[in-house]
Motif scaffolding. Structure first.
Motif, PDB file in Angstrom:
ATOM      1  N   LEU A  23       8.658  -9.861   5.693  1.00  0.00           N
ATOM      2  CA  LEU A  23       8.712  -9.172   6.146  1.00  0.00           C
ATOM      3  C   LEU A  23       8.711  -8.681   7.219  1.00  0.00           C
ATOM      4  N   SER A  24       9.846  -8.124   8.420  1.00  0.00           N
ATOM      5  CA  SER A  24       9.317  -7.509   9.624  1.00  0.00           C
ATOM      6  C   SER A  24       8.347  -7.116  10.475  1.00  0.00           C
ATOM      7  N   PRO A  25       8.532  -7.607  11.513  1.00  0.00           N
ATOM      8  CA  PRO A  25       7.483  -7.135  12.448  1.00  0.00           C
ATOM      9  C   PRO A  25       7.399  -5.338  12.535  1.00  0.00           C
ATOM     10  N   CYS A  26       8.610  -5.226  12.777  1.00  0.00           N
ATOM     11  CA  CYS A  26       8.659  -3.797  12.437  1.00  0.00           C
ATOM     12  C   CYS A  26       8.731  -2.703  10.927  1.00  0.00           C
ATOM     13  N   GLN A  27       8.930  -3.515   9.933  1.00  0.00           N
ATOM     14  CA  GLN A  27       8.594  -2.910   8.932  1.00  0.00           C
ATOM     15  C   GLN A  27       6.787  -2.976   8.086  1.00  0.00           C
ATOM     16  N   CYS A  28       6.195  -4.299   8.965  1.00  0.00           N
ATOM     17  CA  CYS A  28       5.147  -5.109   9.062  1.00  0.00           C
ATOM     18  C   CYS A  28       3.996  -3.486  10.163  1.00  0.00           C
ATOM     19  N   ALA A  29       5.348  -2.798  10.859  1.00  0.00           N
ATOM     20  CA  ALA A  29       4.476  -1.621  11.551  1.00  0.00           C
ATOM     21  C   ALA A  29       3.688  -0.276  10.803  1.00  0.00           C
ATOM     22  N   GLU A  30       5.501  -0.389  10.308  1.00  0.00           N
ATOM     23  CA  GLU A  30       5.595   1.011   9.708  1.00  0.00           C
ATOM     24  C   GLU A  30       4.685   1.145   8.568  1.00  0.00           C
ATOM     25  N   MET A  31       4.356   0.127   7.941  1.00  0.00           N
ATOM     26  CA  MET A  31       3.674   0.050   6.789  1.00  0.00           C
ATOM     27  C   MET A  31       2.464   0.565   7.344  1.00  0.00           C
ATOM     28  N   LEU A  32       1.877  -0.112   8.110  1.00  0.00           N
ATOM     29  CA  LEU A  32      -0.064   0.261   8.461  1.00  0.00           C
ATOM     30  C   LEU A  32       0.023   1.404   9.061  1.00  0.00           C
ATOM     31  N   ALA A  33       0.424   1.862   9.456  1.00  0.00           N
ATOM     32  CA  ALA A  33       0.870   2.923  10.178  1.00  0.00           C
ATOM     33  C   ALA A  33       0.949   4.158   9.145  1.00  0.00           C
ATOM     34  N   TRP A  34       1.702   4.016   8.123  1.00  0.00           N
ATOM     35  CA  TRP A  34       2.164   4.606   7.064  1.00  0.00           C
ATOM     36  C   TRP A  34      -0.130   4.186   5.927  1.00  0.00           C
ATOM     37  N   LEU A  35      -0.235   3.759   6.425  1.00  0.00           N
ATOM     38  CA  LEU A  35      -1.413   3.683   5.257  1.00  0.00           C
ATOM     39  C   LEU A  35      -3.162   3.093   6.456  1.00  0.00           C
ATOM     40  N   ARG A  36      -2.930   3.855   7.281  1.00  0.00           N
ATOM     41  CA  ARG A  36      -3.737   4.025   8.124  1.00  0.00           C
ATOM     42  C   ARG A  36      -4.893   5.173   8.298  1.00  0.00           C
ATOM     43  N   PRO A  37      -3.939   6.307   7.773  1.00  0.00           N
ATOM     44  CA  PRO A  37      -5.212   7.425   7.666  1.00  0.00           C
ATOM     45  C   PRO A  37      -5.736   7.532   5.699  1.00  0.00           C
ATOM     46  N   ARG A  38      -5.289   6.484   5.186  1.00  0.00           N
ATOM     47  CA  ARG A  38      -5.313   7.012   3.861  1.00  0.00           C
ATOM     48  C   ARG A  38      -6.661   6.218   2.799  1.00  0.00           C
ATOM     49  N   PRO A  39      -6.988   5.946   2.185  1.00  0.00           N
ATOM     50  CA  PRO A  39      -8.539   5.698   2.250  1.00  0.00           C
ATOM     51  C   PRO A  39      -8.646   4.922   1.312  1.00  0.00           C
ATOM     52  N   LEU A  40      -9.752   3.910   1.879  1.00  0.00           N
ATOM     53  CA  LEU A  40      -9.874   2.218   1.268  1.00  0.00           C
ATOM     54  C   LEU A  40     -11.354   2.476  -0.389  1.00  0.00           C
ATOM     55  N   ILE A  41     -10.693   1.607  -0.650  1.00  0.00           N
ATOM     56  CA  ILE A  41     -12.509   1.148  -1.513  1.00  0.00           C
ATOM     57  C   ILE A  41     -12.973   0.290  -0.996  1.00  0.00           C
ATOM     58  N   ALA A  42     -14.507   0.129  -1.733  1.00  0.00           N
ATOM     59  CA  ALA A  42     -15.332  -0.893  -1.268  1.00  0.00           C
ATOM     60  C   ALA A  42     -15.375  -1.525  -3.160  1.00  0.00           C
ATOM     61  N   ALA A  43     -14.387  -2.308  -3.542  1.00  0.00           N
ATOM     62  CA  ALA A  43     -14.518  -2.107  -4.744  1.00  0.00           C
ATOM     63  C   ALA A  43     -15.095  -3.191  -4.819  1.00  0.00           C
ATOM     64  N   ARG A  44     -15.290  -4.175  -4.404  1.00  0.00           N
ATOM     65  CA  ARG A  44     -16.092  -5.470  -4.350  1.00  0.00           C
ATOM     66  C   ARG A  44     -17.763  -5.190  -3.380  1.00  0.00           C
ATOM     67  N   GLY A  45     -17.718  -4.151  -3.123  1.00  0.00           N
ATOM     68  CA  GLY A  45     -19.298  -3.617  -2.905  1.00  0.00           C
ATOM     69  C   GLY A  45     -20.052  -2.371  -3.961  1.00  0.00           C
ATOM     70  N   ASN A  46     -20.175  -1.132  -2.931  1.00  0.00           N
ATOM     71  CA  ASN A  46     -20.743  -0.051  -3.752  1.00  0.00           C
ATOM     72  C   ASN A  46     -19.916   0.966  -4.314  1.00  0.00           C
ATOM     73  N   GLY A  47     -18.431   1.081  -3.552  1.00  0.00           N
ATOM     74  CA  GLY A  47     -17.559   1.695  -4.267  1.00  0.00           C
ATOM     75  C   GLY A  47     -17.263   2.595  -3.493  1.00  0.00           C
ATOM     76  N   ALA A  48     -17.906   2.759  -2.746  1.00  0.00           N
ATOM     77  CA  ALA A  48     -17.292   4.488  -1.722  1.00  0.00           C
ATOM     78  C   ALA A  48     -16.049   3.810  -1.155  1.00  0.00           C
ATOM     79  N   ALA A  49     -15.684   5.172  -0.996  1.00  0.00           N
ATOM     80  CA  ALA A  49     -14.264   5.485  -0.490  1.00  0.00           C
ATOM     81  C   ALA A  49     -14.612   5.385   1.123  1.00  0.00           C
ATOM     82  N   PHE A  50     -13.581   5.038   2.098  1.00  0.00           N
ATOM     83  CA  PHE A  50     -13.727   5.625   3.817  1.00  0.00           C
ATOM     84  C   PHE A  50     -12.417   5.318   4.373  1.00  0.00           C
ATOM     85  N   THR A  51     -11.864   5.391   5.395  1.00  0.00           N
ATOM     86  CA  THR A  51     -10.841   5.046   5.867  1.00  0.00           C
ATOM     87  C   THR A  51     -10.651   3.948   6.811  1.00  0.00           C
TER      88      THR A  51
END
Length: 308
Positions: A75-103
């Protein structure tokens, strides 16, 4: 990421888990090879001859010999930056922890790992295009011996923590799914202090253990001479035979974002698959992507929508 099956998931889930643990009883490399050849023959009889191009060249030979294959930046630097920008506001899951959601901005201070849900992974820019690149599919087909199925896709943040980390993936371990390789792609710059992936060369040739286990660093050093750290800028990739001993080191300086794509001969019995919608599904092989992408909905019948 894919969800793990639970024994509380009903009879079908328990039957799949029984099959998963049954295949682990087969620890002999020779018997596993014979079983894999029979499986490939069975897939050919069921689905037809494998028509997908296979890569017979030096990359497959290196992967077979060493268990891992360093690759160019996929992946090029531009592609990686585009993916990071798209992912930044979306929720993560602590799947290997307590299962809580956070950004990313609201990650708890004690969080060491955060996974994006499968729907986010599938729809993230460039992920499915990379997973279905002809050269990646040819490499997987050449190594596995038949058209691969994508059996796992994940986007995972690893955050700096004190100590060695609590998650199993942050300690040396093996994956025991038969007939599988993984493609690991860094979406952030990774050096020695930002969570490099470590792989133990040629450990995929060992006899498989009967039980899942962690391997202590001194034991890996004594028995295998240590591990190889994969470092590089965003876009750096490595393919691994995941039967080999490996781990993701907890970051010390800055978080690491990793894309994981697993190619296999069969669905992994330990996962609960729930394919998600994707608007561009027609561009990709239904066979290879059937566990990740939901099929096209059937058109409504005339009876359901009568003409006035």
């Amino acid at each position: 990421m894919q969800k793990y099956l639970s024994v509380r998931g009903g009879a079908r889930a328990r039957l799949k888990l029984l099959g998963y643990y049954a295949q682990r009883v087969c620890t002999s490399r020779r018997l596993r090879r014979v079983t894999t050849r029979a499986l490939i023959a069975g897939l050919g009889a069921l689905h037809g001859r494998d028509g997908r191009p296979r890569e017979p060249g030096p990359r497959v030979a290196i992967l077979r010999a060493q268990g891992f294959l360093r690759m160019d930046r996929l992946l090029s630097p531009c592609q990686c930056a585009e993916m990071l920008a798209w992912l930044r506001p979306r929720p993560l899951i602590a799947a290997r922890g307590n299962g809580a959601a956070f950004t990313l901005e609201t990650a708890p201070r004690d969080a060491n790992i955060g996974d994006y849900p499968l729907e986010t992974v599938v729809n993230c820019p460039h992920v499915l295009d990379l997973a279905n690149r002809p050269d990646m599919l040819a490499l997987a087909a050449g190594y596995l011996g038949y058209t691969p199925v994508i059996t796992l896709m994940g986007l995972r943040w690893s955050f700096p923590v004190d100590g060695d980390g609590d998650a199993d993936v942050q300690h040396f371990h093996r994956d025991v799914e038969p007939g599988s390789i993984k493609l690991l792609v860094y979406l952030t710059d990774v050096d020695d202090r930002s969570g490099p992936h470590h792989y133990v060369p040629r450990s995929h040739l060992d006899r498989m253990p009967l039980r899942m286990q962690r391997y202590a660093d001194p034991d890996v050093q004594r028995r295998h001479g240590g591990s190889i750290a994969i470092i590089g800028p965003a876009g750096t990739a490595v393919a691994i035979d995941n039967k080999g001993i490996h781990k993701g080191v907890p970051p010390q300086a800055r978080p690491r974002l990793l894309l994981v794509i697993q190619y296999s001969l069969l669905p992994c019995l330990m996962y609960e698959y729930a394919p998600v919608p994707y608007r561009g599904r027609a561009r990709f092989s239904p066979y290879t992507n059937r566990l990740m992408i939901a099929p096209q909905p059937a058109p409504a019948s005339a009876a359901a929508h009568p003409t006035p």
